[in-house]
Scaffold this motif. Structure first.
Motif, mmCIF file in Angstrom:
data_model
loop_
_atom_site.group_PDB
_atom_site.id
_atom_site.type_symbol
_atom_site.label_atom_id
_atom_site.label_comp_id
_atom_site.label_asym_id
_atom_site.label_seq_id
_atom_site.Cartn_x
_atom_site.Cartn_y
_atom_site.Cartn_z
ATOM 1 N N HIS A 79 -0.500 -37.705 33.969
ATOM 2 C CA HIS A 79 -1.782 -36.995 33.879
ATOM 3 C C HIS A 79 -2.953 -37.967 34.030
ATOM 4 N N ILE A 80 -2.847 -39.142 33.395
ATOM 5 C CA ILE A 80 -3.933 -40.129 33.482
ATOM 6 C C ILE A 80 -4.150 -40.560 34.924
ATOM 7 N N GLN A 81 -3.067 -40.790 35.639
ATOM 8 C CA GLN A 81 -3.172 -41.245 37.037
ATOM 9 C C GLN A 81 -3.942 -40.245 37.884
ATOM 10 N N SER A 82 -3.603 -38.987 37.744
ATOM 11 C CA SER A 82 -4.297 -37.947 38.504
ATOM 12 C C SER A 82 -5.755 -37.823 38.070
ATOM 13 N N PHE A 83 -5.986 -37.861 36.758
ATOM 14 C CA PHE A 83 -7.341 -37.750 36.234
ATOM 15 C C PHE A 83 -8.200 -38.939 36.660
ATOM 16 N N LEU A 84 -7.602 -40.118 36.661
ATOM 17 C CA LEU A 84 -8.325 -41.319 37.054
ATOM 18 C C LEU A 84 -8.760 -41.246 38.515
ATOM 19 N N SER A 85 -7.880 -40.763 39.370
ATOM 20 C CA SER A 85 -8.237 -40.591 40.779
ATOM 21 C C SER A 85 -9.400 -39.621 40.930
ATOM 22 N N VAL A 115 -0.038 -50.986 33.047
ATOM 23 C CA VAL A 115 1.030 -50.571 33.951
ATOM 24 C C VAL A 115 0.469 -50.146 35.315
ATOM 25 N N ASP A 116 1.271 -50.370 36.333
ATOM 26 C CA ASP A 116 0.813 -50.228 37.719
ATOM 27 C C ASP A 116 0.195 -48.876 38.073
ATOM 28 N N PRO A 117 0.769 -47.739 37.661
ATOM 29 C CA PRO A 117 0.199 -46.460 38.132
ATOM 30 C C PRO A 117 -1.263 -46.246 37.753
ATOM 31 N N VAL A 118 -1.726 -46.927 36.704
ATOM 32 C CA VAL A 118 -3.125 -46.770 36.280
ATOM 33 C C VAL A 118 -3.818 -48.126 36.203
ATOM 34 N N ALA A 119 -3.368 -49.077 36.994
ATOM 35 C CA ALA A 119 -3.910 -50.438 36.952
ATOM 36 C C ALA A 119 -5.385 -50.461 37.338
ATOM 37 N N PRO A 120 -6.132 -51.415 36.798
ATOM 38 C CA PRO A 120 -7.563 -51.512 37.116
ATOM 39 C C PRO A 120 -7.817 -51.842 38.577
ATOM 40 N N GLU A 121 -8.925 -51.344 39.095
ATOM 41 C CA GLU A 121 -9.449 -51.741 40.394
ATOM 42 C C GLU A 121 -10.280 -53.020 40.204
ATOM 43 N N PRO A 180 -9.388 -35.640 26.898
ATOM 44 C CA PRO A 180 -8.485 -34.783 27.671
ATOM 45 C C PRO A 180 -7.087 -34.869 27.056
ATOM 46 N N GLN A 181 -6.641 -33.813 26.383
ATOM 47 C CA GLN A 181 -5.499 -33.947 25.492
ATOM 48 C C GLN A 181 -4.190 -34.328 26.190
ATOM 49 N N GLU A 182 -4.006 -33.943 27.445
ATOM 50 C CA GLU A 182 -2.767 -34.309 28.139
ATOM 51 C C GLU A 182 -2.716 -35.795 28.483
ATOM 52 N N CYS A 183 -3.865 -36.470 28.438
ATOM 53 C CA CYS A 183 -3.971 -37.884 28.817
ATOM 54 C C CYS A 183 -3.930 -38.820 27.619
ATOM 55 N N ILE A 184 -3.565 -38.288 26.468
ATOM 56 C CA ILE A 184 -3.522 -39.065 25.231
ATOM 57 C C ILE A 184 -2.125 -38.943 24.643
ATOM 58 N N PHE A 185 -1.617 -40.021 24.061
ATOM 59 C CA PHE A 185 -0.241 -39.966 23.564
ATOM 60 C C PHE A 185 -0.048 -40.796 22.299
ATOM 61 N N LEU A 207 -10.316 -31.202 24.918
ATOM 62 C CA LEU A 207 -10.214 -30.205 25.964
ATOM 63 C C LEU A 207 -8.974 -30.450 26.808
ATOM 64 N N GLU A 208 -8.558 -29.433 27.531
ATOM 65 C CA GLU A 208 -7.529 -29.647 28.531
ATOM 66 C C GLU A 208 -8.130 -30.478 29.671
ATOM 67 N N THR A 209 -7.282 -31.239 30.335
ATOM 68 C CA THR A 209 -7.764 -32.142 31.365
ATOM 69 C C THR A 209 -8.542 -31.408 32.456
ATOM 70 N N ALA A 210 -8.091 -30.230 32.834
ATOM 71 C CA ALA A 210 -8.794 -29.463 33.865
ATOM 72 C C ALA A 210 -10.222 -29.132 33.437
ATOM 73 N N GLU A 211 -10.428 -28.887 32.143
ATOM 74 C CA GLU A 211 -11.773 -28.602 31.642
ATOM 75 C C GLU A 211 -12.652 -29.851 31.704
ATOM 76 N N VAL A 212 -12.060 -31.001 31.416
ATOM 77 C CA VAL A 212 -12.814 -32.248 31.507
ATOM 78 C C VAL A 212 -13.191 -32.537 32.960
#
Length: 223
Positions: A79-85, A115-121, A180-185, A207-212
């Motif tokens: 979820h974080i990867q998609s939200f970050l994009s 970790v690579d999928p959400v690595a900094p630019e 965004p609750q799906e992006c927190i663990f 909120l749900e990620t879509a709402e954010v």
């Protein structure tokens, strides 16, 4: 309407207290605990190898790192990867934190890497910290003030630890906080749900990620 993932933990009395005392509509009674500003930043908390581990059940993940969360973390990272994009496409600034335990002599140790999928630019800021809150002992506050940020959208881990500590400090420094609750663990399901409940009642929009994403999209509409 947001799916409140903590509802199954509440007694009937709990639900009535939340409604009758107005927490469901207004949040905390002593300060403005919910809201969204005009200049948000995404803050990614400690999504590191020693905390994430391999994409396996948590009871297997802890065999390599006692702090690892395995599948729990990787489900959120998706979820974080998609939200970050989504955020990057709208030029929302992104900042990372890394926790550097005192047991590590080398701050560049591979265990501490994000970790690579959400690595900094290359243009992203990465702040090292030693304690739970991203504000404690760091220059985060001065960076936010300098960049005129008024809202932190916080993702990462753990709900009951570093996310909560950072959320409380952000609120106390006058920032709006969006989660965004799906992006927190968190490694413990009860801690995750109760942590989100507590922050929703007193310190943040949960909120749900879509709402954010809808909120972030509206920032672009104002430009």
């Amino acid at each position: 309407m947001t799916d409140r993932i903590w509802e199954d933990l509440l007694s009937e009395q709990d639900k009535q207290v939340i409604q009758k005392a107005g927490y469901d509509s207004e949040g905390a009674s002593s300060w403005e605990s919910r809201g969204t500003g005009e200049n948000p930043m995404v803050l990614i908390i400690d999504v590191q190898q020693l905390i994430v581990g391999e994409n396996v059940p948590i009871l297997e993940a802890v065999e390599e790192y006692r702090t690892a969360m395995g599948e729990i973390a990787w489900d959120a990272i998706e979820h974080i990867q998609s939200f970050l994009s989504f955020a990057r496409e709208r030029d929302i600034p992104v900042t990372y934190t890394r926790v550097v335990p005192t047991s590590y002599d080398d701050p560049n140790h591979e265990d501490l890497a994000i970790v690579d999928p959400v690595a900094p630019e290359p243009e992203d800021t990465v702040i090292d910290k030693s304690y739970a809150s991203a504000f404690y002992g760091t220059d985060l506050l001065s960076r936010l003030v300098r960049d005129d940020v008024d809202t932190l959208v916080i993702v990462g881990n753990s709900t009951s630890g570093c996310v909560r500590a950072t959320t409380v400090d952000a609120q106390q420094h006058g920032f709006d906080v969006v989660l965004p609750q799906e992006c927190i663990f968190d490694r413990i399901e009860a801690s995750h749900k109760i942590g989100l409940l507590d922050m929703w009642m007193k310190y943040a929009e949960v909120l749900e990620t879509a709402e954010v994403e809808t909120y972030l999209e509206s920032m672009g509409d104002d430009e």
